[in-house]
Design a protein around this motif. Structure first.
Motif, PDB file in Angstrom:
ATOM      1  N   HIS A  25      -0.843  -3.958  -6.521  1.00  0.00           N
ATOM      2  CA  HIS A  25      -1.839  -4.417  -5.558  1.00  0.00           C
ATOM      3  C   HIS A  25      -3.209  -3.767  -5.784  1.00  0.00           C
ATOM      4  O   HIS A  25      -4.237  -4.350  -5.447  1.00  0.00           O
ATOM      5  CB  HIS A  25      -1.334  -4.135  -4.137  1.00  0.00           C
ATOM      6  CG  HIS A  25      -2.290  -4.540  -3.058  1.00  0.00           C
ATOM      7  ND1 HIS A  25      -2.675  -5.848  -2.859  1.00  0.00           N
ATOM      8  CD2 HIS A  25      -2.954  -3.808  -2.119  1.00  0.00           C
ATOM      9  CE1 HIS A  25      -3.527  -5.906  -1.841  1.00  0.00           C
ATOM     10  NE2 HIS A  25      -3.717  -4.676  -1.376  1.00  0.00           N
ATOM     11  N   HIS A  37       0.825  -1.214   0.000  1.00  0.00           N
ATOM     12  CA  HIS A  37       0.000   0.000   0.000  1.00  0.00           C
ATOM     13  C   HIS A  37       0.854   1.257   0.000  1.00  0.00           C
ATOM     14  O   HIS A  37       0.473   2.274  -0.576  1.00  0.00           O
ATOM     15  CB  HIS A  37      -0.924   0.018   1.231  1.00  0.00           C
ATOM     16  CG  HIS A  37      -2.203  -0.731   1.027  1.00  0.00           C
ATOM     17  ND1 HIS A  37      -3.436  -0.143   1.108  1.00  0.00           N
ATOM     18  CD2 HIS A  37      -2.428  -2.036   0.722  1.00  0.00           C
ATOM     19  CE1 HIS A  37      -4.379  -1.045   0.869  1.00  0.00           C
ATOM     20  NE2 HIS A  37      -3.793  -2.212   0.630  1.00  0.00           N
ATOM     21  N   HIS A  83     -11.412  -2.503   4.383  1.00  0.00           N
ATOM     22  CA  HIS A  83     -10.175  -2.358   3.611  1.00  0.00           C
ATOM     23  C   HIS A  83     -10.463  -2.135   2.121  1.00  0.00           C
ATOM     24  O   HIS A  83      -9.602  -1.662   1.387  1.00  0.00           O
ATOM     25  CB  HIS A  83      -9.320  -3.617   3.818  1.00  0.00           C
ATOM     26  CG  HIS A  83      -7.970  -3.560   3.181  1.00  0.00           C
ATOM     27  ND1 HIS A  83      -6.926  -2.833   3.699  1.00  0.00           N
ATOM     28  CD2 HIS A  83      -7.484  -4.135   2.051  1.00  0.00           C
ATOM     29  CE1 HIS A  83      -5.861  -2.962   2.926  1.00  0.00           C
ATOM     30  NE2 HIS A  83      -6.170  -3.756   1.914  1.00  0.00           N
TER      31      HIS A  83
HETATM   32 ZN    ZN Z   1      -4.828  -4.086   0.256  1.00  0.00          ZN
END
Ligand code: ZN
Ligand code: ZN
Length: 275
Positions: free
Chosen positions: A117, A108, A196
């Motif tokens: 990602h 991240h 998330h």
């Molecule tokens: Zn993630």
């Protein structure tokens, strides 16, 4: 057990868990899907097949195999200790899960890794198939990291086999609040991981844990619920909101594109206002 029958057992178990969770989602969905399955599942499962083929081609011995070899030859920190197998399994599992947490945070925070990602986050809904949707380059990278950790720590094979949690914590399965409250004391629940996948960046940058929820609580990245509530929250990223981005070929090229002009570099204040 030889390597081939081990692979079939793992594959069979994974398919059984997938089907069970898919059935649960169908019978008792947590929230209404905005795009639905028909447009997303062929791509999410297609990328899984691609990932599996690439891993088999590029990484001849899977992480489990390496763990077994490392244990046989006495490699790894845990193999130096005279601890009983059950204790090594628990410590090995926790060490691996902590490493996966740290790796997830890195994916991240480091812009180049985020490009890989964010394809996982660009899914416009979150369900059991999202738990299998990762970019091939991210899969290869994280496989290499996991193998290194397994060899370094000497995680017993048992600890490496526990992967089913990704499908569970991405599922759209409805769990009563009281049950979620109990389960999330020990395992990351779908409600916890859904935060998330929020479009709000400060929510995206929380609940990094994959198996146990303790790392998020320990390192201050825990967020109990999404601000907008589970039914009303928007899933995905500010970028790649066009439904064509759910196509398999678009998934593969997403790390190399910044089409919407907005990406990881958008300051949180601006992306917040845009919502
Ligand atoms: Zn993630
Ligand atoms: Zn996820």
């Amino acid at each position: 057990m030889d390597a081939n029958s081990e692979i079939f057992i793992r594959l069979g178990a994974a398919v059984a868990i997938f089907l069970a969770l898919a059935f649960w989602e169908l019978l008792a969905p947590r929230r209404a899907l905005s795009v639905g399955r028909a447009r997303r599942w062929p791509s999410n499962l297609g990328i899984l097949v691609l990932d599996a083929v690439l891993v088999r081609l590029l990484i001849p011995v899977a992480a489990v195999g390496v763990a077994v070899i490392a244990a046989q030859r006495g490699w790894g920190l845990l193999n130096i200790t005279p601890w009983p197998v059950w204790l090594e399994a628990i410590v090995g599992f926790l060490a691996l899960d902590l490493a996966i947490y740290a790796q997830h945070v890195a994916f991240h925070k480091i812009p180049l890794l985020w490009r890989l990602h964010r394809m996982h986050h660009a899914d416009l809904d979150i369900d059991v198939s999202t738990g299998l949707r990762f970019h091939p380059i991210e899969i290869i990278l994280s496989m290499v990291i996991k193998i290194a950790i397994v060899v370094l720590i000497g995680v017993p094979a048992l600890a490496v086999v526990i992967y089913a949690t990704s499908m569970f914590n991405h599922s759209n399965a409805l769990m009563p609040a009281w049950l979620d409250g109990i389960v999330r004391l020990v395992v990351v629940t779908p409600d916890m991981h859904r935060v998330h996948h929020s479009i709000k960046r400060h929510e995206t940058d929380s609940n990094f844990g994959f198996n146990v929820p303790w790392w998020d609580r320990l390192f201050g990245t825990y967020r109990a619920q999404p601000e907008a509530g589970h039914e009303n929250m928007t899933i995905g990223l500010p970028i790649f909101r066009d439904r064509r981005e759910l196509r398999l070929d678009r998934l593969i090229t997403q790390p190399f594109r910044n089409d919407a002009g907005e990406a990881a570099t958008v300051p949180p204040a601006r992306s917040e206002k845009a919502l």
